[in-house]
Scaffold this motif. Structure first.
Motif, PDB file in Angstrom:
ATOM      1  N   GLN A  70      46.019 102.704 107.383  1.00  0.00           N
ATOM      2  CA  GLN A  70      47.370 102.762 107.943  1.00  0.00           C
ATOM      3  C   GLN A  70      48.241 101.743 107.201  1.00  0.00           C
ATOM      4  O   GLN A  70      48.211 100.550 107.502  1.00  0.00           O
ATOM      5  CB  GLN A  70      47.319 102.470 109.440  1.00  0.00           C
ATOM      6  CG  GLN A  70      46.536 103.518 110.223  1.00  0.00           C
ATOM      7  CD  GLN A  70      46.351 103.145 111.678  1.00  0.00           C
ATOM      8  OE1 GLN A  70      45.987 102.011 112.000  1.00  0.00           O
ATOM      9  NE2 GLN A  70      46.574 104.093 112.569  1.00  0.00           N
ATOM     10  N   VAL A  71      48.999 102.221 106.248  1.00  0.00           N
ATOM     11  CA  VAL A  71      49.711 101.352 105.313  1.00  0.00           C
ATOM     12  C   VAL A  71      50.761 100.499 106.015  1.00  0.00           C
ATOM     13  O   VAL A  71      50.820  99.272 105.826  1.00  0.00           O
ATOM     14  CB  VAL A  71      50.364 102.189 104.192  1.00  0.00           C
ATOM     15  CG1 VAL A  71      51.183 101.296 103.273  1.00  0.00           C
ATOM     16  CG2 VAL A  71      49.289 102.924 103.401  1.00  0.00           C
ATOM     17  N   GLU A  72      51.622 101.117 106.819  1.00  0.00           N
ATOM     18  CA  GLU A  72      52.706 100.371 107.449  1.00  0.00           C
ATOM     19  C   GLU A  72      52.165  99.364 108.461  1.00  0.00           C
ATOM     20  O   GLU A  72      52.646  98.227 108.548  1.00  0.00           O
ATOM     21  CB  GLU A  72      53.680 101.334 108.136  1.00  0.00           C
ATOM     22  CG  GLU A  72      54.458 102.217 107.172  1.00  0.00           C
ATOM     23  CD  GLU A  72      55.281 101.404 106.186  1.00  0.00           C
ATOM     24  OE1 GLU A  72      55.834 100.366 106.583  1.00  0.00           O
ATOM     25  OE2 GLU A  72      55.365 101.813 105.010  1.00  0.00           O
ATOM     26  N   GLU A  73      51.162  99.778 109.222  1.00  0.00           N
ATOM     27  CA  GLU A  73      50.557  98.869 110.195  1.00  0.00           C
ATOM     28  C   GLU A  73      49.859  97.705 109.495  1.00  0.00           C
ATOM     29  O   GLU A  73      49.905  96.561 109.959  1.00  0.00           O
ATOM     30  CB  GLU A  73      49.559  99.621 111.078  1.00  0.00           C
ATOM     31  CG  GLU A  73      50.201 100.606 112.042  1.00  0.00           C
ATOM     32  CD  GLU A  73      50.459 101.968 111.418  1.00  0.00           C
ATOM     33  OE1 GLU A  73      50.419 102.055 110.175  1.00  0.00           O
ATOM     34  OE2 GLU A  73      50.708 102.930 112.170  1.00  0.00           O
ATOM     35  N   LEU A  74      49.232  98.009 108.355  1.00  0.00           N
ATOM     36  CA  LEU A  74      48.559  96.968 107.585  1.00  0.00           C
ATOM     37  C   LEU A  74      49.564  95.948 107.061  1.00  0.00           C
ATOM     38  O   LEU A  74      49.318  94.731 107.118  1.00  0.00           O
ATOM     39  CB  LEU A  74      47.794  97.600 106.421  1.00  0.00           C
ATOM     40  CG  LEU A  74      47.094  96.629 105.458  1.00  0.00           C
ATOM     41  CD1 LEU A  74      46.050  95.803 106.189  1.00  0.00           C
ATOM     42  CD2 LEU A  74      46.456  97.395 104.301  1.00  0.00           C
ATOM     43  N   TYR A  75      50.700  96.417 106.572  1.00  0.00           N
ATOM     44  CA  TYR A  75      51.732  95.498 106.086  1.00  0.00           C
ATOM     45  C   TYR A  75      52.218  94.590 107.200  1.00  0.00           C
ATOM     46  O   TYR A  75      52.375  93.377 107.008  1.00  0.00           O
ATOM     47  CB  TYR A  75      52.896  96.285 105.493  1.00  0.00           C
ATOM     48  CG  TYR A  75      54.096  95.414 105.184  1.00  0.00           C
ATOM     49  CD1 TYR A  75      54.037  94.462 104.170  1.00  0.00           C
ATOM     50  CD2 TYR A  75      55.265  95.529 105.921  1.00  0.00           C
ATOM     51  CE1 TYR A  75      55.131  93.647 103.898  1.00  0.00           C
ATOM     52  CE2 TYR A  75      56.358  94.729 105.652  1.00  0.00           C
ATOM     53  CZ  TYR A  75      56.285  93.789 104.641  1.00  0.00           C
ATOM     54  OH  TYR A  75      57.359  92.988 104.376  1.00  0.00           O
ATOM     55  N   GLY A  76      52.455  95.145 108.383  1.00  0.00           N
ATOM     56  CA  GLY A  76      52.910  94.334 109.511  1.00  0.00           C
ATOM     57  C   GLY A  76      51.894  93.293 109.912  1.00  0.00           C
ATOM     58  O   GLY A  76      52.245  92.135 110.192  1.00  0.00           O
ATOM     59  N   ALA A  77      50.616  93.672 109.917  1.00  0.00           N
ATOM     60  CA  ALA A  77      49.558  92.731 110.287  1.00  0.00           C
ATOM     61  C   ALA A  77      49.429  91.619 109.249  1.00  0.00           C
ATOM     62  O   ALA A  77      49.243  90.443 109.586  1.00  0.00           O
ATOM     63  CB  ALA A  77      48.229  93.468 110.440  1.00  0.00           C
ATOM     64  N   ARG A 108      54.792  95.580  97.843  1.00  0.00           N
ATOM     65  CA  ARG A 108      54.374  94.744  98.968  1.00  0.00           C
ATOM     66  C   ARG A 108      53.139  93.919  98.614  1.00  0.00           C
ATOM     67  O   ARG A 108      53.017  92.765  99.025  1.00  0.00           O
ATOM     68  CB  ARG A 108      54.122  95.615 100.196  1.00  0.00           C
ATOM     69  CG  ARG A 108      55.403  96.288 100.663  1.00  0.00           C
ATOM     70  CD  ARG A 108      55.255  97.015 101.968  1.00  0.00           C
ATOM     71  NE  ARG A 108      56.540  97.548 102.389  1.00  0.00           N
ATOM     72  CZ  ARG A 108      56.729  98.220 103.510  1.00  0.00           C
ATOM     73  NH1 ARG A 108      55.710  98.448 104.323  1.00  0.00           N
ATOM     74  NH2 ARG A 108      57.920  98.668 103.827  1.00  0.00           N
ATOM     75  N   TYR A 109      52.253  94.521  97.838  1.00  0.00           N
ATOM     76  CA  TYR A 109      51.113  93.743  97.350  1.00  0.00           C
ATOM     77  C   TYR A 109      51.588  92.590  96.474  1.00  0.00           C
ATOM     78  O   TYR A 109      51.104  91.465  96.585  1.00  0.00           O
ATOM     79  CB  TYR A 109      50.159  94.647  96.573  1.00  0.00           C
ATOM     80  CG  TYR A 109      49.014  93.893  95.938  1.00  0.00           C
ATOM     81  CD1 TYR A 109      47.877  93.574  96.659  1.00  0.00           C
ATOM     82  CD2 TYR A 109      49.085  93.480  94.604  1.00  0.00           C
ATOM     83  CE1 TYR A 109      46.832  92.869  96.086  1.00  0.00           C
ATOM     84  CE2 TYR A 109      48.055  92.773  94.020  1.00  0.00           C
ATOM     85  CZ  TYR A 109      46.932  92.474  94.769  1.00  0.00           C
ATOM     86  OH  TYR A 109      45.908  91.761  94.188  1.00  0.00           O
ATOM     87  N   ASP A 110      52.558  92.869  95.612  1.00  0.00           N
ATOM     88  CA  ASP A 110      53.090  91.828  94.733  1.00  0.00           C
ATOM     89  C   ASP A 110      53.730  90.702  95.537  1.00  0.00           C
ATOM     90  O   ASP A 110      53.645  89.527  95.159  1.00  0.00           O
ATOM     91  CB  ASP A 110      54.113  92.425  93.762  1.00  0.00           C
ATOM     92  CG  ASP A 110      53.451  93.287  92.693  1.00  0.00           C
ATOM     93  OD1 ASP A 110      52.216  93.249  92.587  1.00  0.00           O
ATOM     94  OD2 ASP A 110      54.177  94.007  91.981  1.00  0.00           O
TER      95      ASP A 110
END
Length: 238
Positions: A70-77, A108-110
């Motif tokens: 879950q990309v968006e949820e992972l970014y938020g976490a 976002r990784y960067d």
């Protein structure tokens, strides 16, 4: 005295047991079995909001959304974890970055990679996330609240990405070193030493595909060391 329940109250009790989420006994970081993972995710989000200093909940959220892709949820976490850690926990951030690299979008990784050593600063703009439970850190312009710095407090020293990449290489983490150099080179294409260090790394790993992609991203910015890029590409192609 034995308590009596009406048929109506028994139905209510049965429904109550169905909707209440029972936290699993397992305190590990993996995804629990035999539970509703959507409820587990909601539970962890609430726990992280109530107890922001509890790192276990934040890391569990990262691993849960990573496992569920879950990309968006992972970014938020990840964003919440960075905000809570501040300038501590660089080793934890680095380990999680290595595991989330293939799922997070490049930009976002960067962002996380560029700040994994010293964390996110409170005065820099960030892409907002509706999955961040610590969203109260954001202003309406998606900028973290500016923290007043005492005149006696020394300014934060920015670590040179070249030194940072070389440090990663001493620990054998070639992939992270490569990403650090690539991000740094895109931001500072006039630094000849970044070009040469990255080309040496490509040569060592025989990464022709990565070299070609990076050369395309740099475009005319390779002109300062074009001969070195051409020689390295020719070497890897043969």
């Amino acid at each position: 005295m034995k308590q009596r329940y009406s048929q109506h109250s028994l139905r209510d009790l049965k429904y109550f047991r169905q909707v209440v989420f029972q936290e699993p006994d397992d305190t590990g970081l993996g995804v629990p079995r035999d539970i509703d993972l959507d409820k587990w995710a909601t539970h962890l989000a609430h726990r992280s909001a109530r107890e922001p200093g509890n790192l276990l909940n934040h890391v569990r959220r990262v691993y849960l959304h990573l496992a569920r892709r879950q990309v968006e949820e992972l970014y938020g976490a990840m964003l919440d974890l960075y905000l809570v850690l501040g300038d501590k926990g660089s080793s934890l951030r680095g380990r999680l970055l290595r595991e989330t690299r293939k799922l997070l979008p490049r930009e976002r990784y960067d962002l996380f990679l560029a700040h994994y050593k010293h964390g996110l600063q409170r005065n820099q703009p960030l892409p907002a996330s509706r999955h961040s439970v610590l969203g109260n850190f954001f202003s309406g312009r998606m900028t973290l609240v500016r923290q007043q710095q005492s005149p006696k407090q020394p300014a934060r020293v920015r670590i040179d990405p070249l030194e940072q990449a070389r440090e990663e290489l001493t620990y054998g983490d070639v992939a992270t070193a490569q990403r650090i150099l690539e991000v740094a080179l895109l931001h500072s294409p006039n630094r000849i030493e970044l070009h040469l260090e990255l080309l040496e790394l490509y040569t060592h790993t025989r990464s022709l595909g990565d070299l070609v992609k990076m050369q395309e991203r740099l475009g005319d910015d390779v002109a300062i060391t074009r001969d070195a890029w051409d020689r390295t590409r020719s070497l890897l192609e043969n």
